[in-house]
Write a protein that holds these residues in place. Structure first.
Motif, short mmCIF file in Angstrom:
data_model
loop_
_atom_site.label_atom_id
_atom_site.label_comp_id
_atom_site.label_asym_id
_atom_site.label_seq_id
_atom_site.Cartn_x
_atom_site.Cartn_y
_atom_site.Cartn_z
N VAL A 29 20.18 0.76 -8.32
CA VAL A 29 18.87 0.41 -7.78
C VAL A 29 17.99 1.65 -7.84
N ASN A 30 16.78 1.50 -8.41
CA ASN A 30 15.93 2.68 -8.53
C ASN A 30 15.36 3.08 -7.16
N GLU A 31 14.84 4.31 -7.10
CA GLU A 31 14.41 4.87 -5.82
C GLU A 31 13.24 4.09 -5.20
N HIS A 32 12.32 3.64 -6.05
CA HIS A 32 11.17 2.89 -5.53
C HIS A 32 11.62 1.60 -4.84
N THR A 33 12.53 0.89 -5.49
CA THR A 33 13.03 -0.37 -4.90
C THR A 33 13.80 -0.09 -3.62
N LYS A 34 14.57 1.01 -3.61
CA LYS A 34 15.30 1.37 -2.40
C LYS A 34 14.34 1.59 -1.23
N GLU A 35 13.27 2.31 -1.50
CA GLU A 35 12.29 2.57 -0.44
C GLU A 35 11.71 1.26 0.09
N LEU A 36 11.40 0.34 -0.81
CA LEU A 36 10.87 -0.96 -0.38
C LEU A 36 11.87 -1.71 0.49
N ILE A 37 13.14 -1.65 0.10
CA ILE A 37 14.18 -2.38 0.83
C ILE A 37 14.36 -1.81 2.24
N PHE A 38 14.42 -0.49 2.35
CA PHE A 38 14.63 0.11 3.67
C PHE A 38 13.39 -0.02 4.56
N GLU A 39 12.21 0.03 3.96
CA GLU A 39 10.99 -0.19 4.74
C GLU A 39 10.94 -1.63 5.26
N CYS A 40 11.33 -2.57 4.41
CA CYS A 40 11.37 -3.97 4.82
C CYS A 40 12.36 -4.17 5.95
N LYS A 41 13.51 -3.52 5.87
CA LYS A 41 14.53 -3.62 6.91
C LYS A 41 14.00 -3.10 8.24
N ARG A 42 13.31 -1.95 8.19
CA ARG A 42 12.75 -1.38 9.42
C ARG A 42 11.68 -2.31 10.01
N ARG A 43 10.85 -2.89 9.13
CA ARG A 43 9.79 -3.77 9.60
C ARG A 43 10.36 -5.03 10.26
N LEU A 44 11.38 -5.60 9.64
CA LEU A 44 12.01 -6.80 10.22
C LEU A 44 12.69 -6.48 11.55
N GLU A 45 13.28 -5.31 11.64
CA GLU A 45 13.92 -4.91 12.90
C GLU A 45 12.90 -4.71 14.00
N HIS A 315 3.79 -12.71 10.16
CA HIS A 315 3.36 -11.44 9.57
C HIS A 315 2.44 -10.68 10.52
N GLU A 316 1.54 -11.39 11.19
CA GLU A 316 0.63 -10.75 12.15
C GLU A 316 1.40 -10.13 13.32
N ILE A 317 2.50 -10.78 13.71
CA ILE A 317 3.31 -10.30 14.83
C ILE A 317 4.13 -9.08 14.43
N GLU A 318 4.76 -9.18 13.26
CA GLU A 318 5.73 -8.15 12.86
C GLU A 318 5.10 -6.97 12.15
N ASP A 319 4.04 -7.20 11.44
CA ASP A 319 3.43 -6.12 10.65
C ASP A 319 1.91 -6.28 10.65
N PRO A 320 1.28 -6.11 11.81
CA PRO A 320 -0.17 -6.33 11.90
C PRO A 320 -0.95 -5.40 10.98
N CYS A 321 -2.03 -5.93 10.43
CA CYS A 321 -2.83 -5.17 9.47
C CYS A 321 -4.30 -5.49 9.71
N GLU A 322 -5.16 -4.49 9.57
CA GLU A 322 -6.59 -4.72 9.76
C GLU A 322 -7.17 -5.61 8.67
N LEU A 323 -6.56 -5.58 7.49
CA LEU A 323 -7.02 -6.42 6.39
C LEU A 323 -6.52 -7.85 6.60
N LYS A 324 -7.44 -8.78 6.78
CA LYS A 324 -7.09 -10.17 7.05
C LYS A 324 -7.09 -11.00 5.77
N THR A 325 -6.41 -12.13 5.82
CA THR A 325 -6.16 -12.94 4.64
C THR A 325 -6.70 -14.35 4.82
N LYS A 326 -7.26 -14.91 3.75
CA LYS A 326 -7.62 -16.32 3.70
C LYS A 326 -6.72 -16.98 2.67
N LEU A 327 -5.97 -17.98 3.11
CA LEU A 327 -5.03 -18.66 2.23
C LEU A 327 -5.49 -20.10 2.04
#
Length: 339
Positions: A29-45, A315-327
């Protein structure tokens, strides 16, 4: 709750095997993907810990589903129940989170704004969904006082403070108009409700744009006829319209209220569909309301939007962001026998 490899894989859209390799510090697994995986794990936790903190203090996690209205009867006391299936989705997902869904009906014109704000900002409230079909942009001032994670459902208040999940009104009306024009209809009249809410305004704008883009009429605005605020009123006003005006090639009905009234009047007057006139609607109708006809109509993805709204709230609960989305969720057109 332990964050599993499958949870991270689902969030990132990658394979479970890739996640497992990274978490166990194995090659491949390349380093960039590893960083994404561990950041995602921390965010979910962080999200799990945030929810569990309420339980640790003996508090129940509550998701508020606030159905807000202006007494239009489009949402509250509506004449046909489109709400039960949506409510079941919201309830099930909240339960899967270990939360309780608290459904509140709030009349903007009659109920206390302070009580709504206090209720939503309580410590035991994890997030808020606003079912805002009847809301208008000025209602943003009230919602801005709610400081919990919040998502708007079925309305765009044209602000930068709230994410929202909407139906693609433009796409739905374009699909209906495509079906009508392919059937040879050029003289098309748009039957509108007497309310100016987001969904109705968006549909009217789409109708005008389509007529202009396809060189069908330079005066599309004049082809809009307002016919009332309820099934009973649309029946009466459309009946008067039919007395005074020749039939066009087709009508397009802005809402189910008008479709029901139009089908009833056509039967009573002996007007045959589609031989004498064509009809396209918005919203599916149960068979017992359409009689001998299978209405050609735009289908609104209600349960799918409920699922996406809860995902956005998560997503708003776990990883709030000032940039809002219209879906925007795509509609589908169901061919019937009225075109």
């Amino acid at each position: 709750m332990i964050i599993k490899a499958v949870d991270i894989a689902r969030e990132l859209g990658i394979s479970k095997a890739t996640v497992s390799l990274a978490l166990n510090n194995k090659p491949g697994v390349n380093e960039h993907t590893k960083e994404l995986i561990f950041e995602c794990k921390r965010r979910l936790e962080r999200g799990v810990q945030g929810r569990q903190s309420y339980l640790a203090n003996g508090r129940a996690d509550i998701i508020k589903l606030i159905t807000m209205s202006h007494s239009y009867r489009i949402v509250i006391e509506r004449e046909i129940d489109f709400w039960t299936d949506e409510k079941a989705i919201f309830t099930r997902i909240a339960s899967n989170w270990g939360c309780k869904l608290d459904i509140v009906y709030f009349d903007v014109d009659k109920d206390s704004s302070d009580s709504l704000v206090q209720m939503c900002n309580r410590e035991d409230v994890l997030g808020v969904v606003i079912d805002g079909t009847e809301l208008i942009p000025s209602d943003s001032k009230l919602l801005n006082q709610i400081h919990k994670p919040l998502v708007l459902y079925d309305v765009d208040l044209y602000n930068k403070h709230n994410s929202c999940v909407l139906m693609d009104n433009r796409g739905g009306i374009y699909d209906a108009m495509d079906a009508l024009t392919l059937a040879g209809c050029k003289n098309i009249v748009y039957l509108a409700m007497d309310y100016d809410i987001y969904n109705f305004i968006s549909r009217r704008q789409a109708f005008i744009r389509y007529m202009q883009e396809h060189n069908l009429d330079d005066y599309a605005q004049e082809r809009m006829v307002r016919v009332g605020k309820s099934i009973a009123e649309t029946y009466t006003k459309f009946d008067h319209y039919l007395d005074k005006n020749p039939l066009p090639d087709a009508f397009i009905a802005e809402s189910y209220h008008i479709s029901i009234s139009a089908l009833r009047l056509f039967r009573e007057r002996g007007i045959k569909l589609p031989e004498d006139v064509s009809l396209a609607g918005v919203d599916e109708l149960p068979n017992f309301l359409t009689g001998d006809y299978h209405l050609s109509t735009v289908k609104i993805p209600t349960t799918e939007r409920a699922k996406l709204t809860m995902e956005m709230l998560k997503h708003e609960i776990e990883d709030p962001c000032e940039l809002k989305t219209k879906l925007y969720t795509a509609c589908s057109f169901i061919p019937g026998d009225t075109i």
